[in-house]
Write a protein that holds these residues in place. Structure first.
Motif, mmCIF file in Angstrom:
data_model
loop_
_atom_site.group_PDB
_atom_site.id
_atom_site.type_symbol
_atom_site.label_atom_id
_atom_site.label_comp_id
_atom_site.label_asym_id
_atom_site.label_seq_id
_atom_site.Cartn_x
_atom_site.Cartn_y
_atom_site.Cartn_z
ATOM 1 N N GLY A 254 -23.500 -20.993 27.634
ATOM 2 C CA GLY A 254 -23.682 -20.147 26.461
ATOM 3 C C GLY A 254 -25.045 -20.193 25.824
ATOM 4 O O GLY A 254 -25.332 -19.378 24.938
ATOM 5 N N GLY B 243 -20.162 -21.552 22.951
ATOM 6 C CA GLY B 243 -19.666 -21.602 24.323
ATOM 7 C C GLY B 243 -19.630 -22.996 24.907
ATOM 8 O O GLY B 243 -19.439 -23.153 26.111
ATOM 9 N N PHE C 215 -18.136 -18.057 25.427
ATOM 10 C CA PHE C 215 -17.717 -17.824 24.046
ATOM 11 C C PHE C 215 -16.271 -17.335 23.990
ATOM 12 O O PHE C 215 -15.475 -17.788 23.149
ATOM 13 C CB PHE C 215 -18.655 -16.808 23.382
#
Length: 787
Positions: free
Chosen positions: A83, A130, A60
């Motif tokens: 992520g 992410g 992120f």
């Protein structure tokens, strides 16, 4: 004996949309007090605390142009699904905090949310994600460039599925933990998504939804519930895949061969939309899907699928022979759908399935010392693999983090002056509207009874509806109020309801006699599972050769790749019929939930085999299903099975690596790349072809590969293509349809200079101009060549 008028409560499973019939209690109003579920929750939180939030946050921060504070985790977290675990992590912390009020959980949650808030501010447009190459990906989508496949979108690994976890985490942080910052971030993130997709046509959106996208429609519906802004409800409907919604609303079964957990969250979204918009098409679709999966595709533990896909309902043989049995994520999501349908109807059947999955799959999927299970093999004599905090970041780790934080979610429910008791778990519920609490004291299933104690400052009029489970026989449930026996007329599968003025200290005792039962596998192929009440019983068959029992960070680390116990050597029952099986199983004195099979089991080394709850068996080989043969059929069966077993064992021995084309996770694990490629299912087998090309990276373990074995369908014709390894052509193939309606294998010898000291072999199928490569039904590296 005191006679009391006891009512009957049940609603039928109609396809007409029902307004919400019951309301579940918020997590912070129900606590699990003792017992196996309490222990499992604490084990889960210990695992959560071993994860480093800064490492989960790396993708992120990276995508926002911020400097990460640690190194990224490996495994799925740095190979394209970067992520995805963090969203589950936030959800798990939020639910654990709500369920326990644990200060450490709040500290971890607050820190993670503050970091995500910084990410959103740095991005400046509401985005939090992410996904590698986020900026370019979403710009492509916004401009209308969409190249979707079941496991990819614009060459990214299921980015919609990935970002759904972030949406869901923020939603849970608000709904369960009351974090206002999470609510603000969620709305901003949703507004960003609206902006990215607003110029896409409905056809483009539906094309994009061919890529796995989790429960995006569900979370958008929740944003509508939070904001009362119909923009988000329309977004939820727009991101509902019509190719699933419409046929299932008409009760058409199109599920065989589909990637199971890609589909289940869509129907959770359909049902949530129906609750908020009263749309019968969405409700009917969810209901028909649920009935199909639970009645025709689910095993005794409540799980479903093989190799992540729905198998044919008339053939469970692949489930029984492979190492990739039901996926934990599937049951995680089926229980979510059960909960929503229960809210809509108040029907006990949804609790029955929920209870089945809860005890026998979800509870069993966590090692008592920590670690989550991806696949639960149904093959007799196989074993499971457990995750580790530093190495394992599969989808079932993410859902596993959540599973054991919310055991309190459906024990009780309420409606106006009525409180429902659904599950027999030691717990306490705070019924705020009545200024009362109900405490459940039980050691179920170790003891087949439970006690409920009412507490309130003043006498209170209320109705308690107590579930009469289907696994208790008619007229056997005993009910006492303040030690006085009541006469009841309710039958199993319904609710007993008691209306009275309750006073402090009133006590209800329910005696819930359990019995042994035998449940056949859904295709009725001769395999049976033994249950005691709702509890699936299994047997330990050994503990040798559990290769990879605790997973490393390899892409296939979640699969139990150790040697199979030959099916000819697996325990089986020898009895004339199902009733005679039950007569031969006897309780072991002094050991609750433990039974001996006596002399009924074959081979001889398993005579007296002990059955116990499956959720208690860990780090062992086990058997849940047992082949049942009569004494006469045993010899014939053994002869046929032994021949099949030898062929299977030989193939495993010479196999170095294998890809199942068209199946999502195996292809992803082998780094598929493609251009103008398609996949599908034919005669219940997955395939892939291409008018361009497709390739896999296959592992050449110990550099032993000597040949490539490719599986084709005999009826494919007019297809010419090249097979290349590491860029060198090893064969030109023409499929002319001459083999007919069969599947067949062809072995292609690989030149030794292509395999020498090569750990990875890139296998590419490339169509000749104007033709098609494939269909390819199997790709296998083998260590032998045909002479």
């Amino acid at each position: 004996m005191r006679r009391l008028v006891i009512g009957l409560f049940a609603l039928g499973s109609f396809c007409i949309h029902a307004q919400q019939q019951v309301e579940v209690f918020p997590l912070d109003q129900v606590s699990v007090t003792t017992g196996v579920f309490k222990q499992a929750s604490e084990t889960d939180f210990n695992y959560i605390q071993k994860l480093n939030a800064d490492r989960l946050l790396v993708p992120f921060l990276r995508e926002a142009g911020l400097k990460p504070k640690a190194a990224s985790y490996t495994n799925w977290e740095n190979t394209g699904l970067d992520g995805h675990i963090l969203g589950h992590y936030v959800s798990a912390l939020s639910m654990y905090l709500a369920s326990t009020n644990d200060a450490k959980a709040e500290e971890l949650l607050d820190y993670t949310l503050s970091e995500l808030q910084g990410v959103q501010e740095a991005n400046g447009n509401g985005y939090i994600g992410g996904i590698p190459g986020s900026s370019d990906l979403w710009q492509e989508i916004k401009s209308g460039k969409i190249e979707a496949g079941s496991f990819s979108l614009n060459s990214k690994w299921v980015p919609l599925y990935n970002i759904h976890k972030t949406f869901a985490g923020l939603k849970d942080a608000w709904v369960h933990a009351g974090k206002g910052d999470a609510k603000d971030m969620l709305i901003k993130l949703t507004d960003w998504f609206v902006d990215v997709t607003k110029d896409l046509s409905d056809a483009q959106v539906q094309d994009m939804l061919r890529s796995e996208h989790g429960g995006l429609n569900e979370v958008f519906a929740e944003v509508y519930k939070i904001t009362d802004d119909k923009t988000y409800l329309e977004l939820a409907k727009r991101f509902s895949e019509k190719a699933l919604l419409n046929p299932l609303s008409e009760n058409k079964d199109i599920l065989t061969g589909m990637h199971a957990n890609t589909q289940i969250p869509k129907f959770i979204g359909f049902e949530r939309i129906s609750q908020l918009s009263h749309d019968s098409i969405y409700h009917n679709s969810a209901l028909h899907f649920y009935n199909n999966v639970t009645q025709h595709r689910s095993l005794s533990i409540g799980g479903n699928s093989v190799r992540e896909h729905f198998n044919p309902i008339e053939d469970f043989s692949s489930v029984l022979v492979g190492e990739q049995g039901p996926e934990t994520c599937n049951t995680y999501n089926m229980l979510k759908l059960s909960k929503l349908l229960y809210e809509d109807t108040g029907d006990n059947k949804y609790i029955e399935f929920y209870e089945r999955g809860l005890y026998n799959h979800i509870l069993s999927s966590q090692n008592p010392n920590g670690g989550f299970v991806y696949f639960t093999p149904m093959r007799p004599g196989h074993y499971r693999v457990y995750s580790q905090p530093e190495t394992s970041f599969w989808c079932c780790v993410g859902s596993g983090l959540e599973n054991h934080t919310k055991y309190n979610e459906l024990i009780y429910a309420k409606k106006e002056d009525t409180l429902y008791v659904n599950l027999f778990i030691p717990s306490k519920v705070n019924w705020k509207e009545k200024q009362a609490t109900l405490t459940q004291n039980t050691n179920f299933p170790e003891e087949a009874k439970t006690e409920l104690v009412w507490q309130s400052k003043k006498k209170t009029n209320a109705t308690l509806k107590l579930r009469y489970p289907t696994w208790v026989k008619p007229d056997e449930l005993k009910l006492f109020i303040n030690k006085k026996l009541l006469t009841i007329e309710t039958q199993p599968g319904h609710y007993i309801f008691i209306t009275r003025k309750w006073k402090k200290g009133d006590t209800i005792e329910m005696q819930l006699p359990m019995h042994l039962g035998v449940e056949q596998i859904p295709d009725k192929s001769g395999y049976v599972s033994v249950k005691y009440g709702p509890i699936v019983l299994a047997a330990v068959t050994g503990e040798d050769n559990q290769v990879g029992l605790f997973a490393d960070d390899s892409r296939g680390g979640h699969i139990a790749n150790g040697p199979f116990l030959p099916l000819t050597e697996a325990p089986m029952f020898v009895s004339e019929n199902l009733q005679s099986i039950l007569k031969n199983i006897k309780p072991v004195e002094g050991k609750p939930l433990t039974f001996s099979t006596g002399d009924m089991v074959y081979p001889n080394q398993f005579k007296g085999l002990v059955l116990q709850p499956f959720y208690k068996i860990h780090e062992k080989r086990y058997a849940i299903y047992f082949k049942n043969e009569t004494p006469k059929s045993l010899a014939k069966m053994q002869q046929a099975l032994e021949k099949k077993q030898k062929a299977e064992a030989y193939l495993r021995a010479i196999t170095i690596d294998y890809v199942a084309p068209g199946e999502q996770q195996p292809e992803s694990d082998h780094g598929i790349e493609s251009e103008q490629s398609n996949n599908g299912v034919h005669q219940n087998r997955h395939w892939r072809d291409a008018s361009g090309w497709f390739s896999y990276n296959m592992k050449n373990k110990e550099h032993k590969a000597k040949a490539l074995r490719v599986t084709y369908f005999g009826g494919d014709t007019g297809r010419t293509f090249n097979i290349l390894i590491n860029g060198m052509q090893i064969s030109e193939v023409t499929l002319d349809g001459s083999k007919g309606n069969v599947f067949y294998d062809v072995d292609y010898e690989i030149p030794s200079d292509l395999t020498k000291e090569k750990d990875i072999l890139n296998v590419r199928f490339e169509a000749k101009a104007g033709s098609v490569a494939g269909g390819i039904y199997g790709v296998r590296l083998i260590s032998e060549t045909k002479n």
